[in-house]
Enzyme design. Sequence first.
Site, PDB file in Angstrom:
ATOM      1  CD  GLU A   1      77.460 -58.585  36.008  1.00 46.17           C
ATOM      2  OE1 GLU A   1      78.070 -57.633  36.536  1.00 46.17           O
ATOM      3  OE2 GLU A   1      76.221 -58.572  35.812  1.00 46.17           O
TER       4      GLU A   1
ATOM      5  CE  LYS B   1      78.933 -52.794  35.194  1.00 46.80           C
ATOM      6  NZ  LYS B   1      78.062 -53.348  36.266  1.00 46.80           N
TER       7      LYS B   1
ATOM      8  CB  CYS C   1      75.212 -55.686  34.458  1.00 49.68           C
ATOM      9  SG  CYS C   1      73.820 -55.938  35.603  1.00 49.68           S
TER      10      CYS C   1
END
Length: 555
Positions: A306, A371, A422
Amino acid sequence: MAQAVDPGGAVAVPDRPEAAEGADAAAPSRLRRRLAVVRAGLPRTGLAVLCGVLLALSFPPYGLWPLSLLAVAGLALLTHRRTARQAAWTGFAFGAPFLIWLLFWLNVIGPDAWLLLALFESLFLAAMAAGQAVTSRLPGWPLWTACLWVTQEWARDRVPLGGFPWGRLAFANTSSPYTPLAAIGGAPLVTFAVALSGALLAAAVLAVARRGSDGRWRLRALAAVALGAAAGVVGYAVPIPTAGTTAGGPASAEIAVIQGNVPHAGMDFLGRPMQVLQNHVQATLALAQQVAEGKKAKPQLVIWPENSSDVNPYTTPEAYAAIQQAVDAIGVPILVGALVDGPDAQHVQNEGIVWAPSTAAVPGPGAHYTKQHPVPFGEYVPFRSVLSKYITRLQRVARDFAKGTSTGILQVGPARIGDVICFEVAYDGIVDDAVSKGGRVLVVQTNNATYEHTDQPDQQFAMSRLRAVEHGRAVVIAATSGISAVIEPDGSVEQRSELATAAELEADVPLRDTLTVADRVGAAPEWVLSIAGLLAVGAAVGISTARRRRSTRTD
């Protein structure tokens, strides 16, 4: 009776010395009683604080998972047959030190964010403790205690603003005898088993403390200990297959992970524009050189983390060219992490982008995953128009991250991956979708550089280990500055990088198609256990109310 009138015309009320003396005496008496109650509760509150600290120590980086059992048992003992109000305070005294310690890494953002979140999350534990007190009068109360732990986590994982799953009992038990249960019922079943063992330990202690002359207390204590141990060892009977399968393609893939590192840790980890990108480009070029010299095997795909591109590669020609250079040098697709503009001028998107070499049929950037669960106050600001006026620090989040609407199933070279970004690894539903919809290996692209010198990277790494077992998938973690890793489907760690350094990992990773029981049942165990906990509270309240009514009629 005549009344006296003062010179101003007001009626003068005769003094009542006895009433005044009574009122003056009553106030100190009430104060003394309240102080006595507080003093009497101090030992219990102190023990609750101690149990909260024990629970914090059961989580990484300490990883003393047996302490999670002691913490659960301690809270069960402290709330047993107490009033709901007393237990709620005990639960808060337990939860506050636990979460303040566990979430200390948020202090990087600000002490207000850290403390407010920790104290707010403690309210869920206070409510759970009140429920434990109410249900402790029911037969089989250790079972209801365990269910209420799942109920508490179910609520905390979802509300408010999509929830915050940090601190689940399952995440303290990612390498314990309870871990294999994740393959049957996911993280909720692990939490349930840990809480059940802890509650049964408390039941054994109570049986010993209330022992009588008939000797039956020994049987009760032994039964509680035996059942608690059974909940811990039953996981050893759960098979955890690790070999790749060929139904959906090749049984394995050679995957390289690039950890390019960042200029420095903290809120301003990026440094000057393109510096982080250049770190990952240079590390990939170095790998390509080693491959060309025969020092390393050529990977079939490469994973970047990321934010590995710290500028929008679609609108920055230098970034586009640098990424293409790295991709062409290694000669295989790279999964690149980048922030891109859109879908409008007020938003950006956190994406994993499949970038193909020039020799491919369609070179350059292709399929991407956005995301789905941006972090509130970190990646978007709820109620921005109001809060930004009073909390100027929120202005650092200049644009909100837009939510993705599809699961991260991406074909990268020979591997069909399930990509999560994440903090998404903490959310059951997102990871479950990434597997059930076709991901043969889980990829976690992450950037924890903000929290580099804290406990946060270790805590998130532990979650990835649990996901491997839960879904029977290898997990490949790519982080900008650590922790990058390759985790086998049984949760064992094949490779792991150090923090705050550049690194390159490469492994032949199994690709699997078969689903675990946890994949097939989804969230059903969590819902069943959570509802059971709520129904137990309802039943206990109903029984207590009925008893009071009968007692009132009898009197």
